[in-house]
Scaffold this motif. Sequence first.
Motif, mmCIF file in Angstrom:
data_model
loop_
_atom_site.group_PDB
_atom_site.id
_atom_site.type_symbol
_atom_site.label_atom_id
_atom_site.label_comp_id
_atom_site.label_asym_id
_atom_site.label_seq_id
_atom_site.Cartn_x
_atom_site.Cartn_y
_atom_site.Cartn_z
ATOM 1 N N GLU A 223 0.847 -1.206 0.000
ATOM 2 C CA GLU A 223 0.000 0.000 0.000
ATOM 3 C C GLU A 223 0.876 1.248 0.000
ATOM 4 O OE1 GLU A 223 -3.262 -1.349 -0.939
ATOM 5 O OE2 GLU A 223 -3.170 0.822 -0.548
ATOM 6 N N TRP A 224 1.955 1.206 0.800
ATOM 7 C CA TRP A 224 2.894 2.336 0.849
ATOM 8 C C TRP A 224 3.522 2.575 -0.531
ATOM 9 C CZ3 TRP A 224 8.268 2.125 0.021
ATOM 10 C CH2 TRP A 224 8.920 3.343 0.213
ATOM 11 N N LEU A 225 3.905 1.469 -1.219
ATOM 12 C CA LEU A 225 4.502 1.618 -2.558
ATOM 13 C C LEU A 225 3.541 2.326 -3.519
ATOM 14 C CD1 LEU A 225 6.058 -1.957 -3.060
ATOM 15 C CD2 LEU A 225 7.359 0.163 -2.830
ATOM 16 N N LYS A 226 2.250 2.077 -3.301
ATOM 17 C CA LYS A 226 1.245 2.612 -4.237
ATOM 18 C C LYS A 226 0.753 4.006 -3.856
ATOM 19 C CE LYS A 226 -1.534 -1.000 -4.022
ATOM 20 N NZ LYS A 226 -2.590 -1.955 -4.364
ATOM 21 N N THR A 227 1.219 4.471 -2.706
ATOM 22 C CA THR A 227 0.766 5.788 -2.250
ATOM 23 C C THR A 227 1.657 6.879 -2.844
ATOM 24 O OG1 THR A 227 0.097 4.759 -0.198
ATOM 25 C CG2 THR A 227 0.244 7.163 -0.178
ATOM 26 N N PRO A 228 1.073 7.867 -3.544
ATOM 27 C CA PRO A 228 1.913 8.903 -4.162
ATOM 28 C C PRO A 228 2.753 9.662 -3.128
ATOM 29 C CG PRO A 228 -0.343 9.039 -4.952
ATOM 30 C CD PRO A 228 -0.344 8.048 -3.838
ATOM 31 N N ASP A 229 3.978 9.929 -3.515
ATOM 32 C CA ASP A 229 4.862 10.771 -2.710
ATOM 33 C C ASP A 229 4.260 12.180 -2.713
ATOM 34 O OD1 ASP A 229 6.912 12.671 -2.180
ATOM 35 O OD2 ASP A 229 8.451 11.192 -2.684
ATOM 36 N N PRO A 230 4.041 12.791 -1.533
ATOM 37 C CA PRO A 230 3.382 14.104 -1.510
ATOM 38 C C PRO A 230 4.138 15.158 -2.318
ATOM 39 C CG PRO A 230 3.798 13.275 0.729
ATOM 40 C CD PRO A 230 4.382 12.283 -0.222
ATOM 41 N N LYS A 231 5.472 15.033 -2.427
ATOM 42 C CA LYS A 231 6.247 16.051 -3.155
ATOM 43 C C LYS A 231 6.100 15.880 -4.662
ATOM 44 C CE LYS A 231 9.942 16.581 0.167
ATOM 45 N NZ LYS A 231 10.853 15.510 0.478
ATOM 46 N N ARG A 233 4.000 13.692 -6.244
ATOM 47 C CA ARG A 233 2.664 13.185 -6.587
ATOM 48 C C ARG A 233 2.743 11.898 -7.403
ATOM 49 N NH1 ARG A 233 -1.560 16.275 -5.870
ATOM 50 N NH2 ARG A 233 -2.614 15.722 -7.804
ATOM 51 N N LYS A 234 3.885 11.200 -7.287
ATOM 52 C CA LYS A 234 4.060 9.942 -8.031
ATOM 53 C C LYS A 234 4.170 8.778 -7.061
ATOM 54 C CE LYS A 234 5.487 11.022 -12.526
ATOM 55 N NZ LYS A 234 6.404 12.047 -12.908
ATOM 56 N N ALA A 235 3.537 7.661 -7.421
ATOM 57 C CA ALA A 235 3.678 6.423 -6.646
ATOM 58 C C ALA A 235 4.656 5.512 -7.387
ATOM 59 C CB ALA A 235 2.323 5.751 -6.522
ATOM 60 N N HIS A 236 5.008 4.389 -6.782
ATOM 61 C CA HIS A 236 5.810 3.402 -7.506
ATOM 62 C C HIS A 236 4.941 2.794 -8.611
ATOM 63 C CE1 HIS A 236 8.232 3.739 -3.860
ATOM 64 N NE2 HIS A 236 9.203 3.086 -4.471
ATOM 65 N N ALA A 237 5.543 2.502 -9.748
ATOM 66 C CA ALA A 237 4.797 1.908 -10.869
ATOM 67 C C ALA A 237 4.894 0.388 -10.802
ATOM 68 C CB ALA A 237 5.390 2.402 -12.181
ATOM 69 N N THR A 238 3.806 -0.315 -11.118
ATOM 70 C CA THR A 238 3.831 -1.779 -11.131
ATOM 71 C C THR A 238 4.508 -2.271 -12.408
ATOM 72 O OG1 THR A 238 1.629 -1.644 -10.177
ATOM 73 C CG2 THR A 238 2.384 -3.828 -10.841
ATOM 74 N N ARG A 239 5.466 -3.191 -12.256
ATOM 75 C CA ARG A 239 6.119 -3.814 -13.408
ATOM 76 C C ARG A 239 6.325 -5.271 -13.066
ATOM 77 N NH1 ARG A 239 4.817 0.239 -15.330
ATOM 78 N NH2 ARG A 239 6.031 1.965 -16.170
ATOM 79 N N TYR A 240 5.450 -6.151 -13.516
ATOM 80 C CA TYR A 240 5.566 -7.573 -13.165
ATOM 81 C C TYR A 240 5.468 -8.408 -14.431
ATOM 82 C CZ TYR A 240 4.935 -11.847 -10.366
ATOM 83 O OH TYR A 240 5.095 -13.080 -9.772
ATOM 84 N N SER A 241 6.477 -9.257 -14.658
ATOM 85 C CA SER A 241 6.550 -9.961 -15.946
ATOM 86 C C SER A 241 6.364 -11.468 -15.840
ATOM 87 C CB SER A 241 7.908 -9.686 -16.584
ATOM 88 O OG SER A 241 8.915 -10.348 -15.830
ATOM 89 N N ALA A 242 6.195 -12.017 -14.632
ATOM 90 C CA ALA A 242 6.136 -13.480 -14.400
ATOM 91 C C ALA A 242 7.490 -14.141 -14.621
ATOM 92 C CB ALA A 242 5.065 -14.165 -15.236
ATOM 93 N N SER A 243 8.531 -13.327 -14.763
ATOM 94 C CA SER A 243 9.899 -13.868 -14.798
ATOM 95 C C SER A 243 10.732 -13.043 -13.827
ATOM 96 C CB SER A 243 10.482 -13.759 -16.208
ATOM 97 O OG SER A 243 11.894 -13.804 -16.149
ATOM 98 N N LEU A 244 11.188 -13.696 -12.786
ATOM 99 C CA LEU A 244 12.024 -13.016 -11.788
ATOM 100 C C LEU A 244 13.236 -12.374 -12.458
ATOM 101 C CD1 LEU A 244 13.231 -12.450 -8.951
ATOM 102 C CD2 LEU A 244 13.835 -14.879 -8.835
ATOM 103 N N VAL A 245 13.860 -13.109 -13.381
ATOM 104 C CA VAL A 245 15.041 -12.568 -14.063
ATOM 105 C C VAL A 245 14.678 -11.288 -14.825
ATOM 106 C CG1 VAL A 245 16.608 -12.987 -16.008
ATOM 107 C CG2 VAL A 245 16.398 -14.688 -14.211
ATOM 108 N N GLY A 246 13.559 -11.337 -15.535
ATOM 109 C CA GLY A 246 13.134 -10.154 -16.300
ATOM 110 C C GLY A 246 12.914 -8.964 -15.390
ATOM 111 N N ASP A 247 12.225 -9.192 -14.268
ATOM 112 C CA ASP A 247 11.945 -8.085 -13.341
ATOM 113 C C ASP A 247 13.226 -7.609 -12.652
ATOM 114 O OD1 ASP A 247 9.211 -8.102 -13.879
ATOM 115 O OD2 ASP A 247 8.837 -9.665 -12.379
ATOM 116 N N PHE A 248 14.067 -8.570 -12.262
ATOM 117 C CA PHE A 248 15.289 -8.195 -11.549
ATOM 118 C C PHE A 248 16.238 -7.410 -12.456
ATOM 119 C CE2 PHE A 248 19.647 -8.960 -10.157
ATOM 120 C CZ PHE A 248 19.570 -8.473 -8.862
ATOM 121 N N HIS A 249 16.277 -7.775 -13.731
ATOM 122 C CA HIS A 249 17.208 -7.106 -14.660
ATOM 123 C C HIS A 249 16.871 -5.614 -14.777
ATOM 124 C CE1 HIS A 249 20.440 -7.575 -17.477
ATOM 125 N NE2 HIS A 249 19.741 -7.101 -18.512
ATOM 126 N N ARG A 250 15.594 -5.306 -14.783
ATOM 127 C CA ARG A 250 15.174 -3.895 -14.791
ATOM 128 C C ARG A 250 15.604 -3.220 -13.482
ATOM 129 N NH1 ARG A 250 10.818 -0.648 -16.469
ATOM 130 N NH2 ARG A 250 9.956 -2.275 -17.772
#
Length: 334
Positions: A223-231, A233-250
Amino acid sequence: MKHVDQVTLTEYLLERQRAHPEATGELTELLNRIALCGKIIARKLRRSTLTGDTGYAATSNVYGEKQEKLDVFANEVFLRHLRYGGIVSIAASEEMDEPKMFEHDGTGHYTVSFDPIDGSSNLDVNGTLGTIFGIRRRKGAGERDHGLLTSGRDQIAAGYLLYGPATEIVIAAGGRVAIFTLDDAGEFFLSKDGVKMPVSGKAYAVNEGNQAFWKDGTRRYVEWLKTPDPKTRKAHATRYSASLVGDFHRILQQGGVYLYPEDSSDPKRPDGKLRVLYECHPLALVAEFAGGRASTGAGEVLDVVPGDNHAHCPLVIGSKDEVDRYDAFMAGKG
Ligand code: AFP
């Protein structure tokens, strides 16, 4: 155009080896063999949706998961090329119930643990895939599993292959991380050396469909990751590929965090889905050498000593700030 020094993987490894006069060259040879396996697997994957090589084999692995034909193929490629020359005494894989002890046992100085195809559900759709490996020095032949079941800090090298738009091999050794890209000449060339993971990042990767089974700390953290930073106004973006290697490489290159936390969906698997030896330890070494972190929420992933060769552990890996924050949430301080 950016000038790129045309340093091959072999040239790079030989240069690094020169810094260690006591080195025998065996580790260089072993890393080259792993790179060769990557080339063979990449070649097979390139046309697999045309050749009928995708789809299930008739077999299941020790976890009861149906094996893809390409899981079986990639596992065999590794066994074939780790077998010769007396370098490796034991190879353990996610796809084999028991580690494979090679006949020249007693002379091979290394053990290798590997996940031959990471992200198998992407095979049928030409999605990102990987191969993960960890290398330890073999302990005395009398010891349990020749020293395979030890802390991740015993790995002398680890890394992964990524099969994406380009095939890349990432190697963590000697406190350093380097990325090599396969070119049309069939050689891996150095593309990034001394890779450093940003201290924080704006992407997170997790299967949120599992949220109902998470611990409260994990739920509050996401929930914290998805909450926009008050300064910003951006939250963390979801990036999930079903491959740990793919996600980790980013995340390795741009920062952020990947989570496969413990969950209560399967009482036989309370520590989450990922395996200590084949996924968590190797990527934790890459993360640490690049300045990032890998935590179980209760300690460092590299300090986990697996009880058996298929043990699981929760994995929260990525930028130091994001992983520190996860630990704080799990300690009730978030
Ligand atoms: P497979 O290789 O068995 O498909 O597992 C992939 C993986 O270990 C990891 O690469 C993914 O991030 C994660 O599992 C995906 O698991 P979910 O399907 O449960 O999200």
